[in-house]
Design a protein around this motif. Structure first.
Motif, PDB file in Angstrom:
ATOM      1  N   CYS A  54       0.872  -1.264   0.141  1.00 20.61           N
ATOM      2  CA  CYS A  54      -0.082  -0.099   0.036  1.00 20.61           C
ATOM      3  C   CYS A  54       0.690   1.188   0.047  1.00 20.61           C
ATOM      4  N   SER A  55       2.282   1.162  -0.238  1.00 19.31           N
ATOM      5  CA  SER A  55       2.703   2.363  -0.083  1.00 19.31           C
ATOM      6  C   SER A  55       2.713   3.101  -1.363  1.00 19.31           C
ATOM      7  N   SER A  56       2.402   2.523  -2.614  1.00 15.33           N
ATOM      8  CA  SER A  56       2.265   3.049  -3.828  1.00 15.33           C
ATOM      9  C   SER A  56       1.002   2.449  -4.573  1.00 15.33           C
ATOM     10  N   ILE A  70      -1.456   0.837  -7.053  1.00 16.62           N
ATOM     11  CA  ILE A  70      -3.107   0.260  -6.951  1.00 16.62           C
ATOM     12  C   ILE A  70      -3.232  -0.020  -5.397  1.00 16.62           C
ATOM     13  N   ARG A 125       5.817  -2.942   3.069  1.00 14.33           N
ATOM     14  CA  ARG A 125       7.078  -3.454   3.615  1.00 14.33           C
ATOM     15  C   ARG A 125       7.757  -2.447   4.520  1.00 14.33           C
ATOM     16  N   MET A 145       4.166  -5.000   6.700  1.00  4.18           N
ATOM     17  CA  MET A 145       4.111  -6.258   6.357  1.00  4.18           C
ATOM     18  C   MET A 145       4.814  -6.581   5.223  1.00  4.18           C
ATOM     19  N   VAL A 161       6.423  -6.955  -7.888  1.00  4.05           N
ATOM     20  CA  VAL A 161       7.645  -6.248  -8.576  1.00  4.05           C
ATOM     21  C   VAL A 161       7.708  -6.879 -10.141  1.00  4.05           C
ATOM     22  N   GLY A 194      -3.800  -9.309 -10.499  1.00  8.46           N
ATOM     23  CA  GLY A 194      -3.210 -10.119 -11.602  1.00  8.46           C
ATOM     24  C   GLY A 194      -2.787  -9.258 -12.773  1.00  8.46           C
ATOM     25  N   SER A 195      -2.233  -9.924 -13.790  1.00  9.00           N
ATOM     26  CA  SER A 195      -1.687  -9.049 -14.949  1.00  9.00           C
ATOM     27  C   SER A 195      -2.091  -9.660 -16.195  1.00  9.00           C
ATOM     28  N   LYS A 219       3.742 -14.540 -12.555  1.00  4.11           N
ATOM     29  CA  LYS A 219       2.172 -14.210 -12.520  1.00  4.11           C
ATOM     30  C   LYS A 219       1.333 -15.356 -13.142  1.00  4.11           C
ATOM     31  N   CYS A 229      -5.037  -6.869 -14.610  1.00  3.55           N
ATOM     32  CA  CYS A 229      -4.689  -5.514 -15.291  1.00  3.55           C
ATOM     33  C   CYS A 229      -3.702  -5.315 -16.434  1.00  3.55           C
ATOM     34  N   GLY A 230      -4.014  -4.433 -17.357  1.00  4.07           N
ATOM     35  CA  GLY A 230      -3.128  -4.286 -18.363  1.00  4.07           C
ATOM     36  C   GLY A 230      -2.105  -3.163 -17.888  1.00  4.07           C
ATOM     37  N   VAL A 278      -0.907   0.216 -15.921  1.00  8.97           N
ATOM     38  CA  VAL A 278      -1.594   1.057 -15.131  1.00  8.97           C
ATOM     39  C   VAL A 278      -0.649   1.911 -14.750  1.00  8.97           C
ATOM     40  N   ASP A 290       3.845   3.545  -9.868  1.00 10.99           N
ATOM     41  CA  ASP A 290       5.327   3.424  -9.721  1.00 10.99           C
ATOM     42  C   ASP A 290       5.955   2.104 -10.396  1.00 10.99           C
ATOM     43  N   PHE A 291       4.885   1.235 -10.890  1.00 16.37           N
ATOM     44  CA  PHE A 291       5.342   0.065 -11.370  1.00 16.37           C
ATOM     45  C   PHE A 291       6.740  -0.041 -12.386  1.00 16.37           C
TER      46      PHE A 291
END
Ligand code: NAD
Length: 292
Positions: free
Chosen positions: A10-12, A14, A37, A62, A91, A139-140, A157, A183-184, A186, A189-190
């Motif tokens: 949750c730091s960035s 989605i 994390r 976590m 990642v 998912g991806s 994945k 997801c396609g 997005v 920061d990925f």
């Protein structure tokens, strides 16, 4: 009674958007455990929720690669239950396969695959006992179709797909629903966070042909993100659909435009059509196959 939601990563991106959205529900329907994390990165989330959300959000540390931290997070859920578990942490890794060290490969699998399995394992027994729960997984398209220079990411994945599909068959007997939000591209920061080998890297010990194809791939990737990337708000809507559906599906697709490619795998099960189409799309030079 509030629905208790725990989200990983949750730091960035989605995860952050989903946490903010659910915690901001005006009727306070959700109590969100936004986990990350590294708690040093909580500022962005706190700024996004603007103000105090004491009764709808709590932030917990976590790391999905650290079993103890998952157990600690679980212990810190004051309600003693999770109604909706969102496995989102992940990642990316890009580059020619032979350029990656085994440690790097292991690291990706540890987060994307084992991290997801560890998290589900930890919360599943309680859900089973209560005969109640939802497991949502980010998912991806890379989990449904192969992409060159993404071998390890796609492997991780694809593996998550296999685990979720398998679980879904069993868990319907426990009134637990598993849903993948496919997801396609997005806008997050990925791309910045993913581990990428630079095509121009002199130390990259791969042949010139691979190098030039990788260059083409990176250009393709950049234009796809520029032209087709969705905002996290669009992704959240799909999450909400899955969360609110009385009987959610196993798979939700955030970008229907990307589906025809994936369906080629079904219409030509020997794989040839998909490989040809993807190769053409990325390298603009169809592989015409062996010349007789
Ligand atoms: P992001 O990089 O902004 O978010 C990923 C989050 O996972 C980050 O907050 C990161 O800190 C966290 N994370 C990484 N390792 C972790 C660990 N060991 N423990 C806990 N958290 C960890 O990117 P995003 O796009 O929001 O990614 C979220 C999910 O969406 C990922 O699973 C990714 O594979 C998936 N996805 C993204 C895209 C895209 O184009 N952005 C496309 C398809 C799927």
């Amino acid at each position: 009674e509030q629905k208790v939601v725990l989200i990983t990563g949750c730091s960035s991106g989605i995860g952050l958007s989903l946490a903010v959205h659910l915690a901001s529900n005006p009727s306070k329907v959700y109590k969100v455990y936004a986990t990350m994390r590294n708690l040093d990165k909580k500022q962005r989330l706190l700024e996004s929720v603007r103000g105090l959300h004491k009764d709808t959000m709590a932030i917990l540390q976590m790391d999905v690669t650290d079993q103890q931290s998952i157990l600690d997070a679980k212990r810190n859920v004051t309600e003693g239950r999770i109604d909706i578990l969102v496995c989102n942490a992940g990642v990316g890794l890009m580059g020619p396969l032979e350029a990656h060290s085994l440690d790097t490969i292991r690291g990706i699998l540890d987060v994307n695959l084992l991290g997801t399995l560890r998290t589900i394992q930890t919360f599943l027994p309680d859900m089973k006992r209560k005969r109640h729960g939802r497991i949502l997984v980010t998912g991806s398209m890379g989990g449904l179709q192969g992409l060159p220079f993404n071998e390890v990411y796609c492997a991780s994945k694809f593996a998550v797909e296999g685990a979720c599909e398998s679980l879904a068959i069993l868990l319907q007997h426990f009134n637990i629903h598993v849903s993948l939000i496919e997801c396609g591209p997005v806008n997050t920061d990925f791309l910045m966070n993913l581990k990428k080998t630079e095509a121009s890297d002199e130390a990259l010990e791969v042949d010139a042909h691979t190098r030039s194809l990788y260059d083409q791939y990176l250009q393709h990737c950049q234009s796809v993100f520029q032209n087709e990337a969705q905002d996290t708000d669009d992704i959240i809507q799909v999450y909400l659909e899955a969360i609110e559906a009385p009987t959610p599906f196993l798979r939700y697709y955030t970008n229907r435009a990307l589906l025809p490619m994936s369906s080629l795998k079904l219409t030509s099960m020997d794989g040839s059509q998909y490989i040809r189409a993807m190769s053409k799309l990325i390298f603009s030079a169809p592989d015409t196959g062996p010349k007789i």
